[in-house]
Write a protein that holds these residues in place. Structure first.
Motif, PDB file in Angstrom:
ATOM      1  N   ALA A 195       2.968 -11.395  -4.496  1.00 41.14           N
ATOM      2  CA  ALA A 195       2.492 -10.026  -4.333  1.00 41.14           C
ATOM      3  C   ALA A 195       1.204  -9.801  -5.112  1.00 41.14           C
ATOM      4  CB  ALA A 195       3.558  -9.041  -4.788  1.00 41.14           C
ATOM      5  N   LEU A 196       0.254  -9.152  -4.464  1.00 38.52           N
ATOM      6  CA  LEU A 196      -0.953  -8.706  -5.146  1.00 38.52           C
ATOM      7  C   LEU A 196      -0.655  -7.383  -5.849  1.00 38.52           C
ATOM      8  CD1 LEU A 196      -3.451  -9.356  -2.220  1.00 38.52           C
ATOM      9  CD2 LEU A 196      -3.091 -10.811  -4.230  1.00 38.52           C
ATOM     10  N   GLU A 197      -1.572  -6.941  -6.698  1.00 39.97           N
ATOM     11  CA  GLU A 197      -1.415  -5.629  -7.329  1.00 39.97           C
ATOM     12  C   GLU A 197      -1.438  -4.555  -6.248  1.00 39.97           C
ATOM     13  OE1 GLU A 197      -0.714  -2.987 -10.320  1.00 39.97           O
ATOM     14  OE2 GLU A 197      -0.719  -5.187 -10.422  1.00 39.97           O
ATOM     15  N   PRO A 198      -0.442  -3.673  -6.200  1.00 36.63           N
ATOM     16  CA  PRO A 198      -0.389  -2.673  -5.125  1.00 36.63           C
ATOM     17  C   PRO A 198      -1.621  -1.784  -5.078  1.00 36.63           C
ATOM     18  CG  PRO A 198       1.721  -2.786  -6.256  1.00 36.63           C
ATOM     19  CD  PRO A 198       0.752  -3.609  -7.074  1.00 36.63           C
ATOM     20  N   ALA A 199      -1.922  -1.310  -3.874  1.00 36.87           N
ATOM     21  CA  ALA A 199      -2.981  -0.327  -3.673  1.00 36.87           C
ATOM     22  C   ALA A 199      -2.336   1.029  -3.412  1.00 36.87           C
ATOM     23  CB  ALA A 199      -3.858  -0.723  -2.487  1.00 36.87           C
ATOM     24  N   VAL A 208       0.868  -1.184   0.000  1.00 38.06           N
ATOM     25  CA  VAL A 208       0.000   0.000   0.000  1.00 38.06           C
ATOM     26  C   VAL A 208       0.903   1.232   0.000  1.00 38.06           C
ATOM     27  CG1 VAL A 208      -1.932   1.172   1.096  1.00 38.06           C
ATOM     28  CG2 VAL A 208      -1.668  -1.310   1.377  1.00 38.06           C
ATOM     29  N   ASP A 209       1.026   1.882  -1.154  1.00 40.44           N
ATOM     30  CA  ASP A 209       1.914   3.039  -1.298  1.00 40.44           C
ATOM     31  C   ASP A 209       1.439   3.863  -2.489  1.00 40.44           C
ATOM     32  OD1 ASP A 209       4.257   4.764  -1.854  1.00 40.44           O
ATOM     33  OD2 ASP A 209       5.282   3.452  -0.422  1.00 40.44           O
ATOM     34  N   ASP A 210       1.339   5.186  -2.311  1.00 40.87           N
ATOM     35  CA  ASP A 210       0.820   6.017  -3.392  1.00 40.87           C
ATOM     36  C   ASP A 210       1.872   6.354  -4.447  1.00 40.87           C
ATOM     37  OD1 ASP A 210       2.143   7.658  -1.543  1.00 40.87           O
ATOM     38  OD2 ASP A 210       1.059   9.431  -2.199  1.00 40.87           O
ATOM     39  N   ASP A 211       3.143   6.072  -4.179  1.00 32.72           N
ATOM     40  CA  ASP A 211       4.192   6.268  -5.173  1.00 32.72           C
ATOM     41  C   ASP A 211       4.308   4.979  -5.990  1.00 32.72           C
ATOM     42  OD1 ASP A 211       6.672   6.345  -6.551  1.00 32.72           O
ATOM     43  OD2 ASP A 211       7.462   7.797  -5.115  1.00 32.72           O
ATOM     44  N   PHE A 212       3.879   5.014  -7.244  1.00 38.79           N
ATOM     45  CA  PHE A 212       3.800   3.777  -8.011  1.00 38.79           C
ATOM     46  C   PHE A 212       5.172   3.157  -8.255  1.00 38.79           C
ATOM     47  CE2 PHE A 212       4.545   6.820 -11.387  1.00 38.79           C
ATOM     48  CZ  PHE A 212       5.306   6.122 -12.313  1.00 38.79           C
ATOM     49  N   ARG A 213       6.229   3.990  -8.316  1.00 37.62           N
ATOM     50  CA  ARG A 213       7.572   3.435  -8.511  1.00 37.62           C
ATOM     51  C   ARG A 213       8.020   2.667  -7.276  1.00 37.62           C
ATOM     52  NH1 ARG A 213       7.664   8.562 -10.551  1.00 37.62           N
ATOM     53  NH2 ARG A 213       8.043   8.788 -12.800  1.00 37.62           N
ATOM     54  N   GLY A 247       6.042  -0.499  -6.921  1.00 40.44           N
ATOM     55  CA  GLY A 247       6.520  -1.522  -7.845  1.00 40.44           C
ATOM     56  C   GLY A 247       7.789  -2.197  -7.357  1.00 40.44           C
ATOM     57  N   LEU A 248       8.711  -1.422  -6.791  1.00 42.13           N
ATOM     58  CA  LEU A 248       9.946  -2.004  -6.241  1.00 42.13           C
ATOM     59  C   LEU A 248       9.639  -2.981  -5.110  1.00 42.13           C
ATOM     60  CD1 LEU A 248      12.287   1.132  -6.126  1.00 42.13           C
ATOM     61  CD2 LEU A 248      12.557  -0.887  -7.596  1.00 42.13           C
ATOM     62  N   HIS A 249       8.727  -2.571  -4.243  1.00 40.93           N
ATOM     63  CA  HIS A 249       8.379  -3.437  -3.116  1.00 40.93           C
ATOM     64  C   HIS A 249       7.621  -4.680  -3.585  1.00 40.93           C
ATOM     65  CE1 HIS A 249       8.617   0.306  -0.298  1.00 40.93           C
ATOM     66  NE2 HIS A 249       9.793  -0.091  -0.734  1.00 40.93           N
ATOM     67  N   ARG A 250       6.739  -4.504  -4.542  1.00 42.68           N
ATOM     68  CA  ARG A 250       6.035  -5.664  -5.121  1.00 42.68           C
ATOM     69  C   ARG A 250       7.027  -6.652  -5.725  1.00 42.68           C
ATOM     70  NH1 ARG A 250       3.524  -3.701 -10.125  1.00 42.68           N
ATOM     71  NH2 ARG A 250       5.723  -3.908 -10.711  1.00 42.68           N
ATOM     72  N   ASP A 251       7.998  -6.141  -6.478  1.00 39.89           N
ATOM     73  CA  ASP A 251       8.976  -7.021  -7.112  1.00 39.89           C
ATOM     74  C   ASP A 251       9.843  -7.720  -6.073  1.00 39.89           C
ATOM     75  OD1 ASP A 251       7.955  -6.176  -9.502  1.00 39.89           O
ATOM     76  OD2 ASP A 251       9.623  -4.829  -9.983  1.00 39.89           O
ATOM     77  N   ALA A 252      10.167  -7.013  -4.973  1.00 39.51           N
ATOM     78  CA  ALA A 252      10.959  -7.628  -3.907  1.00 39.51           C
ATOM     79  C   ALA A 252      10.200  -8.773  -3.260  1.00 39.51           C
ATOM     80  CB  ALA A 252      11.333  -6.574  -2.858  1.00 39.51           C
ATOM     81  N   VAL A 253       8.891  -8.590  -3.108  1.00 33.82           N
ATOM     82  CA  VAL A 253       8.060  -9.662  -2.549  1.00 33.82           C
ATOM     83  C   VAL A 253       8.033 -10.859  -3.490  1.00 33.82           C
ATOM     84  CG1 VAL A 253       5.697 -10.320  -1.943  1.00 33.82           C
ATOM     85  CG2 VAL A 253       6.628  -8.122  -1.161  1.00 33.82           C
ATOM     86  N   ASP A 254       7.775 -10.611  -4.752  1.00 35.66           N
ATOM     87  CA  ASP A 254       7.676 -11.706  -5.722  1.00 35.66           C
ATOM     88  C   ASP A 254       8.985 -12.471  -5.870  1.00 35.66           C
ATOM     89  OD1 ASP A 254       5.023 -11.842  -6.529  1.00 35.66           O
ATOM     90  OD2 ASP A 254       5.247 -10.245  -8.013  1.00 35.66           O
ATOM     91  N   PRO A 313      14.489   5.666   2.732  1.00 35.15           N
ATOM     92  CA  PRO A 313      14.640   4.577   1.754  1.00 35.15           C
ATOM     93  C   PRO A 313      15.459   3.446   2.353  1.00 35.15           C
ATOM     94  CG  PRO A 313      16.234   6.290   1.297  1.00 35.15           C
ATOM     95  CD  PRO A 313      15.418   6.776   2.465  1.00 35.15           C
ATOM     96  N   PHE A 314      15.210   2.224   1.903  1.00 35.28           N
ATOM     97  CA  PHE A 314      15.975   1.073   2.387  1.00 35.28           C
ATOM     98  C   PHE A 314      16.298   0.173   1.200  1.00 35.28           C
ATOM     99  CE2 PHE A 314      11.435   0.349   3.106  1.00 35.28           C
ATOM    100  CZ  PHE A 314      11.205  -0.769   2.319  1.00 35.28           C
TER     101      PHE A 314
END
Length: 215
Positions: free
Chosen positions: A31-35, A9-14, A17-24, A102-103
């Motif tokens: 990872a589900l599609e981010p909200a 859940v993050d309003d910055d799509f970039r 996307g980074l966090h989604r890819d890290a999960v996957d 950032p991390f």
């Protein structure tokens, strides 16, 4: 085994996307599609029942920490906020981890791995002992399998009763003055952690007897 489903859940799509890819990229996670808003997150929770949220604090239509508090799911808070009040509020709301942006994505990967172990430790169908609970909490904090935690007083007493000898649960129970069921439960927990070895002794009649020895 079913993958652990994660909603970012993050309003910055970039960033999302980074966090989604890290999960996957982590085995056992999906990872589900981010909200991007609290509203989208609530809809995704209702529709897809994720196991874990990765939520920013500042969202366009609300507060990520309040989202974590209200949905009743496991969660990490990921935020650039570093004031103590926000961090305390996140932990009070029930977050299992707070990552300061950032991390490096390797930091998130390591926290996800901890979370997988934490879930596994709390997935037992048997009643949990205090040591089980302490071990799960220690793993989530990054302490290696709870090794840095002091053993419970009963565990220490059980190990002391075994000494260098081999004994049954009944013999240990008699030595320390507890019920056989209590001794068996602690011996089994110690065996699962590799602190006690288990063997069988076959008598002339009846079932074989489990024998325990300090590993």
């Amino acid at each position: 085994m079913t993958d652990i489903r994660v909603l970012v859940v993050d309003d910055d799509f970039r960033v999302a996307g980074l966090h989604r890819d890290a999960v996957d990229a982590r085995p056992g996670f999906a990872a589900l599609e981010p909200a991007r808003t609290v509203g989208e997150a609530r809809a995704a929770v209702a529709a897809h029942a994720p196991d874990l949220l990765l939520a920013d604090v500042y969202l366009p239509d609300g507060d990520g920490i309040e989202l974590v508090r209200s949905v009743g799911l496991d969660a990490f808070v990921l935020s650039a906020a570093t004031d103590a009040a926000t961090v305390r509020r996140a932990f009070t709301a029930g977050t299992l981890a707070f990552l300061v942006k950032p991390f490096d994505t390797r930091v998130l990967a390591e926290r996800l791995d901890r979370y997988a172990r934490y879930r596994n430790l709390l997935a037992s169908s048997r009643p949990l002992t205090q040591d089980d609970v302490d071990r799960a909490a220690a793993v989530m904090r990054g302490e290696r399998d709870g090794a840095s935690l002091a053993r419970s007083a009963t565990e220490q007493t059980v190990l002391a009763a075994l000494g260098d000898d081999e004994a049954s649960a009944s013999e240990v129970a008699e030595r320390i003055g507890v019920s056989r069921a209590t001794a068996q439960r602690h011996l089994t927990a110690l065996a699962e952690r590799g602190l006690v070895s288990v063997g069988l002794r076959y008598g002339s009649t009846g079932r074989p007897e489990h024998r325990f020895r300090s590993a």
